[in-house]
Enzyme design. Structure first.
Site, PDB file in Angstrom:
ATOM      1  N   ARG A 107       0.800  -1.233   0.000  1.00 53.47           N
ATOM      2  CA  ARG A 107       0.000   0.000   0.000  1.00 53.47           C
ATOM      3  C   ARG A 107       0.831   1.281   0.000  1.00 53.47           C
ATOM      4  O   ARG A 107       1.916   1.317   0.573  1.00 53.47           O
ATOM      5  CB  ARG A 107      -0.904  -0.002   1.248  1.00 53.47           C
ATOM      6  CG  ARG A 107      -1.953  -1.079   1.189  1.00 53.47           C
ATOM      7  CD  ARG A 107      -2.751  -1.179   2.479  1.00 53.47           C
ATOM      8  NE  ARG A 107      -3.818  -2.167   2.306  1.00 53.47           N
ATOM      9  CZ  ARG A 107      -3.647  -3.492   2.405  1.00 53.47           C
ATOM     10  NH1 ARG A 107      -2.447  -3.997   2.700  1.00 53.47           N
ATOM     11  NH2 ARG A 107      -4.663  -4.311   2.212  1.00 53.47           N
ATOM     12  N   HIS A 132      -0.990  -2.611  -4.484  1.00 50.94           N
ATOM     13  CA  HIS A 132      -0.474  -3.502  -5.523  1.00 50.94           C
ATOM     14  C   HIS A 132      -0.495  -2.904  -6.935  1.00 50.94           C
ATOM     15  O   HIS A 132      -0.897  -3.569  -7.902  1.00 50.94           O
ATOM     16  CB  HIS A 132      -1.240  -4.830  -5.502  1.00 50.94           C
ATOM     17  CG  HIS A 132      -1.006  -5.627  -4.251  1.00 50.94           C
ATOM     18  ND1 HIS A 132       0.148  -5.541  -3.504  1.00 50.94           N
ATOM     19  CD2 HIS A 132      -1.782  -6.558  -3.615  1.00 50.94           C
ATOM     20  CE1 HIS A 132       0.072  -6.368  -2.471  1.00 50.94           C
ATOM     21  NE2 HIS A 132      -1.088  -6.991  -2.505  1.00 50.94           N
ATOM     22  N   HIS A 206       2.878 -12.697  -5.719  1.00 47.60           N
ATOM     23  CA  HIS A 206       1.803 -12.839  -4.732  1.00 47.60           C
ATOM     24  C   HIS A 206       1.210 -14.253  -4.765  1.00 47.60           C
ATOM     25  O   HIS A 206      -0.015 -14.413  -4.826  1.00 47.60           O
ATOM     26  CB  HIS A 206       0.733 -11.784  -5.013  1.00 47.60           C
ATOM     27  CG  HIS A 206      -0.078 -11.385  -3.826  1.00 47.60           C
ATOM     28  ND1 HIS A 206      -0.770 -12.285  -3.058  1.00 47.60           N
ATOM     29  CD2 HIS A 206      -0.304 -10.172  -3.272  1.00 47.60           C
ATOM     30  CE1 HIS A 206      -1.395 -11.634  -2.089  1.00 47.60           C
ATOM     31  NE2 HIS A 206      -1.127 -10.351  -2.195  1.00 47.60           N
ATOM     32  N   GLU A 344       5.348 -12.542   0.657  1.00 46.94           N
ATOM     33  CA  GLU A 344       5.665 -11.613  -0.437  1.00 46.94           C
ATOM     34  C   GLU A 344       6.922 -10.825  -0.063  1.00 46.94           C
ATOM     35  O   GLU A 344       6.872  -9.968   0.824  1.00 46.94           O
ATOM     36  CB  GLU A 344       4.490 -10.651  -0.644  1.00 46.94           C
ATOM     37  CG  GLU A 344       3.143 -11.325  -0.836  1.00 46.94           C
ATOM     38  CD  GLU A 344       1.985 -10.441  -0.372  1.00 46.94           C
ATOM     39  OE1 GLU A 344       1.894  -9.276  -0.765  1.00 46.94           O
ATOM     40  OE2 GLU A 344       1.141 -10.951   0.407  1.00 46.94           O
TER      41      GLU A 344
END
Ligand code: GLA
Length: 380
Positions: A107, A132, A206, A344
């Site tokens: 974010r 993303h 992801h 991630e």
């Protein structure tokens, strides 16, 4: 005459070598049509294989890891990656399953940041924030794909040009991501990027993992270790507060491997904000930028494990908290709350607005280069 025979012999030998090379290609990496998107574009699927019989499917759409087939402790193969059977679902239904994320993984607060005195506004797609890469991030683009076999390893090179202003980000960015899969069940992902204007960048993958197989349900019995003594606490919209906090004495302490389910339901403000684990850990590094072990995940049931190595400073550990049974994935599976976890590798969320976090700026003439390795194995 002898000269003629000699030439025939050499030509025959060369032909054999060429055929052998091609055979090698067929053996290690294959391409098929996966299907059509609603707008008529074709999506290709590449299968990367190794000598252990493992295979990994990757799409040219979003560089998506569609499946990861590896053996359990009894030699039985199953697919440990969540995903979809229909390419269009990756554009409409997918919470980024298996996808390459860019330009900025995670974010950025209120979709705004300032760089070199210029203020930029990004596409907002996660309450008041950008997540993303925005509405049409790298995960939703068809990448140019180039398969090969290098040193007996399947290799898939994917490239993408993101134009100046794409989703609000400055600079024309050229990204190249290479997947390599070797005979030790290691999947190496190398990310490269350059820009023609100062910008910010943070690329990741992801993948959603379930080490008992993607149809197997809850991952709360999986044991996870994160090689981090600190993490970045967040506010209610999952933006870091800026603090680099110790994990000691908190549910965030994964320094020693523990079942995901052990602390996940504790009434803790951080867990309440994320509906579970959905945080960035600050990886312990002896030297900044070296590739080292970031995290491990293990299922006592199947015996399968994943080791994650990276040169990145952080890792987002997300426990599928937003899965709610509403999306129909592969093998007609409705993925439920906490049916998968993600690891991630990344720079910290909201770095462009946080002066004490490692920088994510990229300038003309510089090259962004990072590597992450997912190693798949079995333990008894
Ligand atoms: C990331 C975020 C989560 C969630 C997922 C996708 O891991 O941190 O909050 O948005 O992506 O659903």
């Amino acid at each position: 005459m002898i000269k003629f025979l000699f030439i025939i012999l050499i030509a025959g030998f060369l032909l054999q070598q060429i055929l052998h090379m091609n055979n090698e290609k067929v053996e290690r990496i294959e391409v098929k049509e996966f299907g059509l998107l609603d707008d008529g574009r074709t999506v290709k699927v590449y299968t990367l294989k190794n000598k252990l019989g493992s295979s990994i499917e990757i799409l040219d759409l979003g560089g998506i890891l569609k499946s990861i087939n590896v053996a359990d402790r009894n030699g039985k193969f199953s697919d440990i990656a969540l995903g979809f059977n229909n390419p269009q679902q990756y554009l409409t239904d997918s919470p980024y399953m298996g996808a390459l994320i860019g330009r900025y993984a995670n974010r950025i607060a209120k979709g705004r940041f300032t760089l070199d005195g210029m203020e930029y506004s990004l596409a907002i797609n996660n309450s008041e924030n950008t997540l993303h890469g925005g509405i049409t991030g790298f995960d939703k683009q068809i990448w140019k794909s180039s398969p090969s076999t290098v040193n007996n390893e399947a290799q898939l090179k994917l490239s993408l040009i993101s134009q100046d202003g794409d989703e609000g980000y400055p600079g024309k960015v050229s990204a190249i991501v290479t997947y390599r899969f070797n005979d030790q069940n290691k999947l190496t992902i190398t990310y490269l990027a350059t820009t023609d204007k100062a910008t910010v960048i943070n690329l990741t993958n992801h993948a959603y993992f379930n080490l008992n197989g993607h149809t197997a349900g809850s991952i709360l019995d999986h044991e996870v270790m994160i090689n981090a003594s600190h993490y970045t606490p967040v506010n209610s919209t999952l933006i870091p507060t800026g603090e680099i906090a110790t994990v000691r004495g908190t549910p965030m302490d994964f320094q020693t491997s523990k079942p995901i389910g052990r602390d996940i339901n504790i009434d803790d403000p951080q867990l309440n904000f994320g509906l579970g684990f959905d945080h960035n850990w600050v990886l312990n590094k002896s030297t900044e930028g070296i590739i080292s072990l970031a995290a491990t995940a293990y299922s006592p049931k199947s015996g399968k494990f994943i080791n994650v190595y990276t040169d990145q400073p952080g890792i987002q550990f997300y426990t599928g908290n937003f899965l709610d049974g509403s999306i129909k994935g592969k093998d007609k599976t409705f993925y439920q709350h906490r049916d998968a976890f993600c690891l991630e590798t990344q720079h910290f969320p909201d770095s462009p607005n946080q002066t004490n976090f490692p920088t994510t700026e990229l300038r003309p003439g510089e090259q962004y280069k990072t590597t992450t390795i997912y190693e798949f194995g079995i333990k008894n």
